[in-house]
Design an enzyme around this catalytic site. Sequence first.
Site, mmCIF file in Angstrom:
data_model
loop_
_atom_site.group_PDB
_atom_site.id
_atom_site.type_symbol
_atom_site.label_atom_id
_atom_site.label_comp_id
_atom_site.label_asym_id
_atom_site.label_seq_id
_atom_site.Cartn_x
_atom_site.Cartn_y
_atom_site.Cartn_z
ATOM 1 N N THR A 178 -3.465 -142.652 -39.145
ATOM 2 C CA THR A 178 -4.846 -142.102 -39.359
ATOM 3 C C THR A 178 -5.161 -140.813 -40.174
ATOM 4 O O THR A 178 -4.244 -140.090 -40.214
ATOM 5 C CB THR A 178 -5.424 -141.796 -37.788
ATOM 6 O OG1 THR A 178 -5.576 -143.353 -37.456
ATOM 7 C CG2 THR A 178 -6.744 -141.273 -37.787
ATOM 8 N N ARG A 206 -11.166 -154.144 -30.273
ATOM 9 C CA ARG A 206 -10.703 -152.759 -30.001
ATOM 10 C C ARG A 206 -10.940 -151.736 -30.852
ATOM 11 O O ARG A 206 -10.895 -151.839 -32.078
ATOM 12 C CB ARG A 206 -9.133 -152.933 -29.990
ATOM 13 C CG ARG A 206 -8.558 -151.684 -29.370
ATOM 14 C CD ARG A 206 -8.096 -150.624 -30.365
ATOM 15 N NE ARG A 206 -7.231 -149.424 -29.911
ATOM 16 C CZ ARG A 206 -6.951 -148.432 -30.801
ATOM 17 N NH1 ARG A 206 -7.515 -148.462 -32.168
ATOM 18 N NH2 ARG A 206 -6.461 -147.264 -30.382
ATOM 19 N N GLY A 208 -10.687 -147.324 -31.142
ATOM 20 C CA GLY A 208 -9.702 -146.127 -30.576
ATOM 21 C C GLY A 208 -10.884 -144.821 -30.393
ATOM 22 O O GLY A 208 -11.837 -145.007 -30.687
ATOM 23 N N ASP A 209 -10.131 -144.022 -30.429
ATOM 24 C CA ASP A 209 -10.701 -142.834 -30.574
ATOM 25 C C ASP A 209 -11.459 -142.105 -31.615
ATOM 26 O O ASP A 209 -12.027 -141.176 -31.641
ATOM 27 C CB ASP A 209 -9.550 -141.611 -30.012
ATOM 28 C CG ASP A 209 -8.672 -141.121 -31.009
ATOM 29 O OD1 ASP A 209 -8.055 -142.258 -31.443
ATOM 30 O OD2 ASP A 209 -8.139 -140.099 -31.339
ATOM 31 N N THR A 229 -5.030 -137.682 -33.822
ATOM 32 C CA THR A 229 -4.474 -138.707 -34.356
ATOM 33 C C THR A 229 -3.516 -139.211 -33.325
ATOM 34 O O THR A 229 -2.828 -138.256 -32.659
ATOM 35 C CB THR A 229 -3.642 -138.580 -35.669
ATOM 36 O OG1 THR A 229 -2.837 -139.568 -35.832
ATOM 37 C CG2 THR A 229 -2.784 -137.417 -35.708
ATOM 38 N N GLY A 230 -3.371 -140.290 -33.006
ATOM 39 C CA GLY A 230 -2.327 -140.707 -31.991
ATOM 40 C C GLY A 230 -2.771 -141.958 -31.147
ATOM 41 O O GLY A 230 -3.695 -142.806 -31.622
ATOM 42 N N GLY A 232 -5.116 -143.841 -29.450
ATOM 43 C CA GLY A 232 -6.441 -143.884 -29.171
ATOM 44 C C GLY A 232 -6.989 -144.027 -27.625
ATOM 45 O O GLY A 232 -7.652 -143.245 -27.220
HETATM 46 N N1 ASP Z 1 -6.067 -142.649 -32.960
HETATM 47 C C1 ASP Z 1 -5.748 -143.805 -33.816
HETATM 48 C C2 ASP Z 1 -6.455 -145.127 -32.999
HETATM 49 O O1 ASP Z 1 -6.054 -145.111 -31.929
HETATM 50 C C3 ASP Z 1 -4.719 -144.060 -34.444
HETATM 51 C C4 ASP Z 1 -3.962 -143.139 -35.209
HETATM 52 O O2 ASP Z 1 -4.176 -141.880 -34.920
HETATM 53 O O3 ASP Z 1 -3.086 -143.542 -36.263
HETATM 54 O O4 ASP Z 1 -7.235 -145.767 -33.426
#
Ligand code: ASP
Length: 311
Positions: A178, A206, A208-209, A229-230, A232
């Site tokens: 991301t 789905r 994410g954040d 990023t992480g 989510g």
């Molecule tokens: N945060 C993103 C999600 O959960 C994924 C990522 O940070 O790579 O969609």
Amino acid sequence: MNNFGIAIHGGAGTLLPSEFTPEKEVQYKTALQEALNAGYNTLQKNGSALDAVEIAVKHLEDCPLFNAGKGSVYNHQGKHEMDASIMCGATLKAGAVTMLRKIKNPIALARAVMDKSEHVFLCGDGAEQFAQLMNIELVDESHFDTELRYTQWQKAKDETGSFLDHNIKLGDEKKFGTVGAVALDAEGNLAAATSTGGMTNKKFGRIGDSPIIGAGTYANNYTCAISCTGHGELFIRSVVAYDISALMEYKKLTLAEACHEVVMKKLVAIQGEGGLIAIDKMGNIQMPFNSTGMYRAMKKSNGDGLVAIFK
Ligand code: ASP
């Protein structure tokens, strides 16, 4: 001219030096540097923080190394579904989009939602109809196909879960992510932007954040600008981006203290793997992560700069 600066990220995850050849490391760092420069040059020419974060994120979306725009991961159905959001710290206006399949630069559509619609968050077909009205570039879904992501999905699709793309073990070819940017401009305005293809093998629509204001993205001139990023789900539950701003606003924590509290304590306590980039109204930058690495870079008008992947 006041102090200004920008930070960007290309995702966090299990990134270990042993998995990178020197050439690969250079490839990623060069891509980060180019996106950073694009954003920084905008600020240097007296451009706004909003323009700087949008331009930097567009560069990262166009680079197949990262999981956003071209290079987005595959969901369980073998499709790409992209999310993005942007926020202006001066006005607290925000724009967000999710479930996009045909928008070349999701961040440009998030910006248009913020600037030109009466809404904050648009999804799927409706968002793409709005894009057509706004003359935002649409492309064939095949534009987002890349061999690397396809191979990752093949590895993941029979598993039950969804995966941070950087955590899928694919030998040499595995770690991307991301993207996001945060900036402070010479006028003292903050902005944040995040864009993603989400998690590999995600199911059931789905989200994410990344497109959720307050979770993956937040900006407020009074406190800071954040892009996360992480994993989510854990970032949504921890309302990460807003939590950092709130710790600064209500508890008077510094940016560094607030980031430490949320990324190294609160997220770690619930196994929320990942990191974020943050800039405050003074131009201080923090780029904390609790994973082994995070693609990141920053540049400030005082001459400070960094491009890094590992701890
Ligand atoms: N945060 C993103 C999600 O959960 C994924 C990522 O940070 O790579 O969609």
